[in-house]
Scaffold this active site. Sequence first.
Site, PDB file in Angstrom:
ATOM      1  N   LYS A 284       0.814  -1.226   0.000  1.00 52.46           N
ATOM      2  CA  LYS A 284       0.000   0.000   0.000  1.00 52.46           C
ATOM      3  C   LYS A 284       0.850   1.279   0.000  1.00 52.46           C
ATOM      4  CE  LYS A 284      -4.323  -1.565   2.028  1.00 52.46           C
ATOM      5  NZ  LYS A 284      -5.304  -1.344   3.089  1.00 52.46           N
ATOM      6  N   ASP A 320     -10.542   3.238   1.396  1.00 53.29           N
ATOM      7  CA  ASP A 320     -10.870   2.713   2.735  1.00 53.29           C
ATOM      8  C   ASP A 320     -11.648   3.749   3.535  1.00 53.29           C
ATOM      9  OD1 ASP A 320      -9.853   0.182   2.474  1.00 53.29           O
ATOM     10  OD2 ASP A 320      -7.905   0.636   3.374  1.00 53.29           O
TER      11      ASP A 320
HETATM   12  P1  NAP Z   1      -1.165  -3.220   9.401  1.00 52.95           P
HETATM   13  O1  NAP Z   1      -0.790  -1.963   8.728  1.00 52.95           O
HETATM   14  O2  NAP Z   1      -0.266  -4.394   9.358  1.00 52.95           O
HETATM   15  O3  NAP Z   1      -1.443  -2.857  10.955  1.00 52.95           O
HETATM   16  C1  NAP Z   1      -1.817  -3.848  11.872  1.00 52.95           C
HETATM   17  C2  NAP Z   1      -2.124  -3.216  13.218  1.00 52.95           C
HETATM   18  O4  NAP Z   1      -2.650  -4.236  14.045  1.00 52.95           O
HETATM   19  C3  NAP Z   1      -0.887  -2.670  13.917  1.00 52.95           C
HETATM   20  O5  NAP Z   1      -1.278  -1.570  14.694  1.00 52.95           O
HETATM   21  C4  NAP Z   1      -0.459  -3.840  14.800  1.00 52.95           C
HETATM   22  O6  NAP Z   1       0.193  -3.457  15.962  1.00 52.95           O
HETATM   23  C5  NAP Z   1      -1.796  -4.407  15.186  1.00 52.95           C
HETATM   24  N1  NAP Z   1      -1.698  -5.844  15.449  1.00 52.95           N
HETATM   25  C6  NAP Z   1      -1.307  -6.801  14.610  1.00 52.95           C
HETATM   26  N2  NAP Z   1      -1.378  -7.999  15.212  1.00 52.95           N
HETATM   27  C7  NAP Z   1      -1.804  -7.774  16.470  1.00 52.95           C
HETATM   28  C8  NAP Z   1      -2.059  -8.612  17.594  1.00 52.95           C
HETATM   29  N3  NAP Z   1      -1.888  -9.928  17.489  1.00 52.95           N
HETATM   30  N4  NAP Z   1      -2.503  -8.053  18.723  1.00 52.95           N
HETATM   31  C9  NAP Z   1      -2.677  -6.719  18.817  1.00 52.95           C
HETATM   32  N5  NAP Z   1      -2.448  -5.856  17.788  1.00 52.95           N
HETATM   33  C10 NAP Z   1      -2.010  -6.393  16.631  1.00 52.95           C
HETATM   34  O7  NAP Z   1      -2.571  -3.764   8.881  1.00 52.95           O
HETATM   35  P2  NAP Z   1      -3.803  -2.878   8.359  1.00 52.95           P
HETATM   36  O8  NAP Z   1      -3.726  -2.713   6.896  1.00 52.95           O
HETATM   37  O9  NAP Z   1      -3.908  -1.681   9.216  1.00 52.95           O
HETATM   38  O10 NAP Z   1      -5.032  -3.879   8.628  1.00 52.95           O
HETATM   39  C11 NAP Z   1      -5.491  -4.135   9.934  1.00 52.95           C
HETATM   40  C12 NAP Z   1      -6.738  -4.998   9.871  1.00 52.95           C
HETATM   41  O11 NAP Z   1      -7.790  -4.310   9.219  1.00 52.95           O
HETATM   42  C13 NAP Z   1      -6.539  -6.295   9.087  1.00 52.95           C
HETATM   43  O12 NAP Z   1      -7.221  -7.339   9.752  1.00 52.95           O
HETATM   44  C14 NAP Z   1      -7.196  -6.013   7.757  1.00 52.95           C
HETATM   45  O13 NAP Z   1      -7.707  -7.200   7.144  1.00 52.95           O
HETATM   46  C15 NAP Z   1      -8.343  -5.116   8.198  1.00 52.95           C
HETATM   47  N6  NAP Z   1      -8.798  -4.246   7.089  1.00 52.95           N
HETATM   48  C16 NAP Z   1     -10.083  -4.392   6.687  1.00 52.95           C
HETATM   49  C17 NAP Z   1     -10.577  -3.598   5.690  1.00 52.95           C
HETATM   50  C18 NAP Z   1     -12.009  -3.758   5.266  1.00 52.95           C
HETATM   51  O14 NAP Z   1     -12.373  -3.270   4.185  1.00 52.95           O
HETATM   52  N7  NAP Z   1     -12.861  -4.359   6.074  1.00 52.95           N
HETATM   53  C19 NAP Z   1      -9.743  -2.660   5.064  1.00 52.95           C
HETATM   54  C20 NAP Z   1      -8.419  -2.521   5.497  1.00 52.95           C
HETATM   55  C21 NAP Z   1      -7.959  -3.337   6.523  1.00 52.95           C
HETATM   56  P3  NAP Z   1       1.769  -3.128  16.004  1.00 52.95           P
HETATM   57  O15 NAP Z   1       1.889  -1.659  15.680  1.00 52.95           O
HETATM   58  O16 NAP Z   1       2.120  -3.450  17.399  1.00 52.95           O
HETATM   59  O17 NAP Z   1       2.428  -4.023  15.018  1.00 52.95           O
END
Ligand code: NAP
Length: 487
Positions: A284, A320
Amino acid sequence: MRICTSIAESETENVLRYSQRAEELGTDLIEIRFDYMKELPEDMEVFDEIEVPMIATLRTKEQGGEYSRDKTLIRGFLLLAALEGFSYLDIDESSNILKAIREEVVGTHIICSHHDFESTPSSDDIVDIVDRCARKGDLAKAAFRVQSLKDLRSIFEGGKVLSNKELNFVLIGMGALGTLTRIFADRIGSSFTYCAAREEKTTAAGQLDLETMKRLEGEKIVTGITGYPLSHSMSPPIMNAAFEDLSLPGIYLALPSKDDELEVLTDLIRDLNIRGLNVTIPHKERIIPLLDRLDESAEKVGAVNTVVNRSGELVGSNTDVIGIEETFKRAGVDAEGKKSLIIGAGGAARSCAVFLSDHGADMFVYNRTRSNAETLAEDFSGLTVAEEDELDGHDFEVIVNCTPVGMKGFPDKVPIPTSLLRKDQMVMDMVYNPPRTRLLREADKAGAMAYSGMNMLIHQAIAGFEKWTGKSPDYEVMAGALRRELE
Ligand code: NAP
């Protein structure tokens, strides 16, 4: 582009039925895969009723086909097919009967075919292989297993060179990524492209069915998603359901790309006029330097989830935020002045912060790694960073989970103390698989309004689809496709 429909049926009756259907749908050629038939037909006259030119193929297991019976029958059978009016005989380059049959048949063309089920060689080697097959037959056919975008590029580059050589050839990439070589067969210089008579009876990975190929004739809207790995993506069924529902000449493909292949991908988008792309983890942010410009949404979030190809200019966008906004609209919640908790500090949390800050919410962020929450806070004035033990005592009107906690494959946990959940609060989980996470179930119990990430996923998809096609897809059509995938 001429289309050849490959018929892979075990009974003569079905071969005839699906050939007739393919003719009605407008196929240009029909290939009968005799190696898929239970018995080799003795009466070849039954195929006289097929009016388009026919290809007879009888490929052995060693050649990647299905024929495992008496190999001494193959030569006689193919000669009979030639006598009965088949226009082409497809014979593997490795076959020892190739030369003799070519000398024996009159008026029937030989397709000398080469298959590599493991890999794709360099474009130079592809050119040599096709050149060699073209000398051994009247038409060369070469199919290679495409495992990466670099493989795909080799095929398109090989095709460019071969197109200047006045050869008759068909060049195919096998595998999901190879689908682009079938859709853009004219760009490769292939004499025709292969497809399946019906979706459930494809003879090679990445092959499309005839109806889809006919939909993509002429001006087409090719779109897709990139990221790595991509196996979990729900976007292809959602987007393809919308293309089908609107009867648009479009398709949405999974185009996984490794870090060092992003440039190959953006080159392909421009070269093939791919209309647009969704971008997911981990690209991204990495894709940004390869784009021509960002729109306001991508600038604000600092990440791109949608690329729009405007006549060669690649514009990065982020839908998003629209997905989040639409979920709030659905809930009838105005974020203005609302005390809101963002859980997580990654890309999705950043989109949420953009939405909440644009709408004047009172924002808090809680994240596993405090320093990442602080980085987010630096970009959004007024955003307060909180530790887990500092959350107690707060009364949040809005809570949004932007972490993968609760997602299939992750621990089935609630990312915050459940004491924070209460009646009439809006709780949104960005996780959509499963649709009802533990957080949402607990929120339900507490009497909150609980919204799954499904809403956001579909609304961000709708926004991307509209940018690429100018048409608005139906929410329920996409939601139905997503529910079927999640079942
Ligand atoms: P990302 O950039 O990798 O960020 C992940 C975030 O989650 C970070 O803040 C990370 O914390 C935290 N995290 C990861 N594993 C964790 C755990 N086991 N316990 C606690 N915190 C944890 O990912 P992202 O793109 O933001 O996506 C996050 C989620 O949103 C994903 O599940 C994704 O599928 C979902 N999402 C959904 C949509 C939709 O359209 N519904 C759109 C976008 C994203 P740290 O900073 O400590 O690493």
